[in-house]
Write a protein that holds these residues in place. Sequence first.
Motif, PDB file in Angstrom:
ATOM      1  N   LEU A 160       0.814  -1.214   0.000  1.00  0.00           N
ATOM      2  CA  LEU A 160       0.000   0.000   0.000  1.00  0.00           C
ATOM      3  C   LEU A 160       0.850   1.267   0.000  1.00  0.00           C
ATOM      4  O   LEU A 160       0.382   2.324  -0.418  1.00  0.00           O
ATOM      5  N   LYS A 161       2.070   1.174   0.482  1.00  0.00           N
ATOM      6  CA  LYS A 161       2.938   2.352   0.453  1.00  0.00           C
ATOM      7  C   LYS A 161       3.287   2.738  -0.980  1.00  0.00           C
ATOM      8  O   LYS A 161       3.470   3.914  -1.287  1.00  0.00           O
ATOM      9  N   SER A 162       3.373   1.748  -1.859  1.00  0.00           N
ATOM     10  CA  SER A 162       3.713   2.022  -3.264  1.00  0.00           C
ATOM     11  C   SER A 162       2.924   1.077  -4.166  1.00  0.00           C
ATOM     12  O   SER A 162       3.484   0.121  -4.718  1.00  0.00           O
ATOM     13  N   PRO A 163       1.612   1.319  -4.321  1.00  0.00           N
ATOM     14  CA  PRO A 163       0.808   0.441  -5.180  1.00  0.00           C
ATOM     15  C   PRO A 163       1.374   0.395  -6.598  1.00  0.00           C
ATOM     16  O   PRO A 163       1.759   1.417  -7.160  1.00  0.00           O
ATOM     17  N   GLY A 164       1.433  -0.798  -7.149  1.00  0.00           N
ATOM     18  CA  GLY A 164       1.959  -0.961  -8.496  1.00  0.00           C
ATOM     19  C   GLY A 164       3.457  -1.183  -8.545  1.00  0.00           C
ATOM     20  O   GLY A 164       3.984  -1.652  -9.556  1.00  0.00           O
ATOM     21  N   LYS A 165       4.143  -0.856  -7.460  1.00  0.00           N
ATOM     22  CA  LYS A 165       5.593  -1.064  -7.422  1.00  0.00           C
ATOM     23  C   LYS A 165       5.893  -2.551  -7.299  1.00  0.00           C
ATOM     24  O   LYS A 165       5.273  -3.257  -6.508  1.00  0.00           O
ATOM     25  N   VAL A 166       6.844  -3.019  -8.080  1.00  0.00           N
ATOM     26  CA  VAL A 166       7.231  -4.426  -8.036  1.00  0.00           C
ATOM     27  C   VAL A 166       8.267  -4.630  -6.933  1.00  0.00           C
ATOM     28  O   VAL A 166       9.301  -3.959  -6.904  1.00  0.00           O
ATOM     29  N   TYR A 167       7.974  -5.553  -6.026  1.00  0.00           N
ATOM     30  CA  TYR A 167       8.871  -5.861  -4.915  1.00  0.00           C
ATOM     31  C   TYR A 167       9.534  -7.213  -5.151  1.00  0.00           C
ATOM     32  O   TYR A 167       8.874  -8.253  -5.057  1.00  0.00           O
ATOM     33  N   PRO A 168      10.835  -7.241  -5.430  1.00  0.00           N
ATOM     34  CA  PRO A 168      11.537  -8.525  -5.489  1.00  0.00           C
ATOM     35  C   PRO A 168      11.516  -9.198  -4.119  1.00  0.00           C
ATOM     36  O   PRO A 168      11.318  -8.548  -3.091  1.00  0.00           O
ATOM     37  N   LYS A 169      11.745 -10.495  -4.111  1.00  0.00           N
ATOM     38  CA  LYS A 169      11.746 -11.229  -2.845  1.00  0.00           C
ATOM     39  C   LYS A 169      12.736 -10.634  -1.850  1.00  0.00           C
ATOM     40  O   LYS A 169      12.443 -10.522  -0.656  1.00  0.00           O
ATOM     41  N   SER A 170      13.911 -10.261  -2.338  1.00  0.00           N
ATOM     42  CA  SER A 170      14.942  -9.744  -1.435  1.00  0.00           C
ATOM     43  C   SER A 170      14.475  -8.482  -0.718  1.00  0.00           C
ATOM     44  O   SER A 170      14.803  -8.248   0.448  1.00  0.00           O
ATOM     45  N   VAL A 171      13.691  -7.666  -1.414  1.00  0.00           N
ATOM     46  CA  VAL A 171      13.176  -6.437  -0.815  1.00  0.00           C
ATOM     47  C   VAL A 171      12.131  -6.761   0.247  1.00  0.00           C
ATOM     48  O   VAL A 171      12.099  -6.153   1.319  1.00  0.00           O
ATOM     49  N   LEU A 172      11.277  -7.738  -0.028  1.00  0.00           N
ATOM     50  CA  LEU A 172      10.251  -8.108   0.949  1.00  0.00           C
ATOM     51  C   LEU A 172      10.861  -8.739   2.192  1.00  0.00           C
ATOM     52  O   LEU A 172      10.334  -8.586   3.296  1.00  0.00           O
ATOM     53  N   ASN A 213      10.179 -13.937 -12.242  1.00  0.00           N
ATOM     54  CA  ASN A 213      11.472 -13.283 -12.453  1.00  0.00           C
ATOM     55  C   ASN A 213      11.541 -11.873 -11.878  1.00  0.00           C
ATOM     56  O   ASN A 213      12.629 -11.311 -11.759  1.00  0.00           O
ATOM     57  N   LEU A 214      10.379 -11.297 -11.540  1.00  0.00           N
ATOM     58  CA  LEU A 214      10.366  -9.909 -11.086  1.00  0.00           C
ATOM     59  C   LEU A 214      10.052  -9.779  -9.600  1.00  0.00           C
ATOM     60  O   LEU A 214      10.807  -9.181  -8.848  1.00  0.00           O
ATOM     61  N   GLY A 215       8.905 -10.309  -9.175  1.00  0.00           N
ATOM     62  CA  GLY A 215       8.515 -10.170  -7.780  1.00  0.00           C
ATOM     63  C   GLY A 215       7.014 -10.036  -7.648  1.00  0.00           C
ATOM     64  O   GLY A 215       6.251 -10.593  -8.446  1.00  0.00           O
ATOM     65  N   TYR A 216       6.574  -9.245  -6.659  1.00  0.00           N
ATOM     66  CA  TYR A 216       5.165  -9.110  -6.328  1.00  0.00           C
ATOM     67  C   TYR A 216       4.752  -7.645  -6.349  1.00  0.00           C
ATOM     68  O   TYR A 216       5.549  -6.760  -6.048  1.00  0.00           O
ATOM     69  N   TRP A 217       3.466  -7.393  -6.671  1.00  0.00           N
ATOM     70  CA  TRP A 217       2.952  -6.030  -6.635  1.00  0.00           C
ATOM     71  C   TRP A 217       1.439  -6.056  -6.442  1.00  0.00           C
ATOM     72  O   TRP A 217       0.794  -7.087  -6.629  1.00  0.00           O
TER      73      TRP A 217
END
Length: 220
Positions: A160-172, A213-217
């Motif tokens: 919710l802090k950045s809707p649409g932003k792709v979060y790689p696993k490492s970032v999460l 290959n990218l992450g979650y959003w």
Amino acid sequence: EANILVVEDELKLVEILKRTLSENFNVTVFNTFDEVAALLEHSSIRFDILVLDRMLDQKDSLTLIAPLKEKFPQIKVLVLSAINTPSEKASALDLGADDYLSKPFANEELLARLKVIAKRMPSELRFGNIAIDMLERTAKVAETDLPLATKEFLLLRAFLKSPGKVYPKSVLYEEVWQTSADIESNAIETTVNKLRRKLEEAGASASIKNSRNLGYWLEE
């Protein structure tokens, strides 16, 4: 609870600050200028408040405020300093500090100032019909309560802090588990799947998408 990063190189004072603040905030401690500077290059961990010692390793920590606020616009900065002059305070505030406290100080005053700063922070995040209250740690979909486990809430907060932003696993890992170290390999997938199912069952207007290959959003 707000996430506070305390940056102080006087180790005895660090221990006092941790004891003083830990009952009201989630506290992380850095001791060097370079650790803070590294946040600008490598970290996605989000801190709500930065308690920043004026001088670190003989370097001027005020130079870090502007770039930190550019990368983390929501962060609030309280400067601690042994320099107690009006011009010094004005300089820190002009460079982006939100408050300035001279050393030595009473622990009660520091705690009170941080509570005031925390109250000024926006407590609610919304996207579509999903909303969370970051202070109460509650979530709603279309004004109906959405019960979430702690990691599910932190994961939703990140999205919710950045809707649409792709979060790689490492970032999460950093954002939700507050570590860059390996955790159970399926921990993120398990938490995402639980949160995704709860959002869908509650009729959320947005859903969690992912690419191997990218992450979650989060996407409407």
